[in-house]
Scaffold this motif. Structure first.
Motif: not given
Length: 179
Positions: A119-120, A164-169
């Motif tokens: 999660e972010e 922190n990208h849409k699907i990568d944290h």
């Protein structure tokens, strides 16, 4: 006799002022890096960076490739002439990849650590916790966020970058030799 007493008084006063400066620096570090991280975060940091001493996981920049290959306890996932790649997964399914990079003399020249989080919010907490860890282990950082670097054993530096990208944290940490 009076000169000796004056000299002793100056030394004592000087020592007292250094003590106050050190206490102020310690207090500033504690304010900048809160100590309210969870025990799980501390355990995760120990799992990633190890507690064996050295710069990372018991190793220093400049160490021979054979030492790392013989002593690293993680699962080896890839080996090439210039790299050894290891990986592990935490109990909460965070993934950590550690890539040791070697020069032509097979000496450790750099390390890239990729931490993939779920999660972010975890990224922000882990980023702050690792900054604190680096500051306590290596001393104050040079530069300002997000381009901070810490000096490490073996004549190098370490930096940290939040991803922190849409699907990568997660985080990317790079140890590298000074050029």
């Amino acid at each position: 006799m009076k000169k000796t007493l004056r000299l002793l008084s100056l030394v004592f006063l000087s020592a007292c002022s250094h003590s106050t400066e050190n206490e102020e620096t310690l207090q500033e570090n504690e304010e900048a890096f809160p100590s309210h991280f969870s025990t799980e975060t501390d355990k995760f940091i120990n799992a990633v960076f190890g507690d064996q001493g050295g710069t990372i996981r018991g190793f220093d920049l400049g160490d021979p490739k054979i030492k790392i290959k013989d002593m690293e306890s993680l699962s080896l996932i890839d080996e090439a002439d210039s790299t050894l790649a290891y990986s592990f997964e935490s109990k909460d399914f965070e993934l950590v990849d550690i890539n040791y990079k070697f020069n032509a003399q097979e000496k450790l020249d750099g390390v890239q650590v990729d931490i993939y989080l779920n999660e972010e919010g975890q990224t922000n907490e882990m980023y702050t916790a690792i900054r604190k860890y680096f500051t306590l282990k290596f001393g104050p950082a040079a530069g300002n966020e997000p381009k901070e670097t810490w000096p490490v054993n073996g004549g190098g530096s370490v930096s940290i970058k939040a991803v922190n990208h849409k699907i990568d944290h997660g985080l990317q940490i790079n140890y590298y030799k000074a050029s």
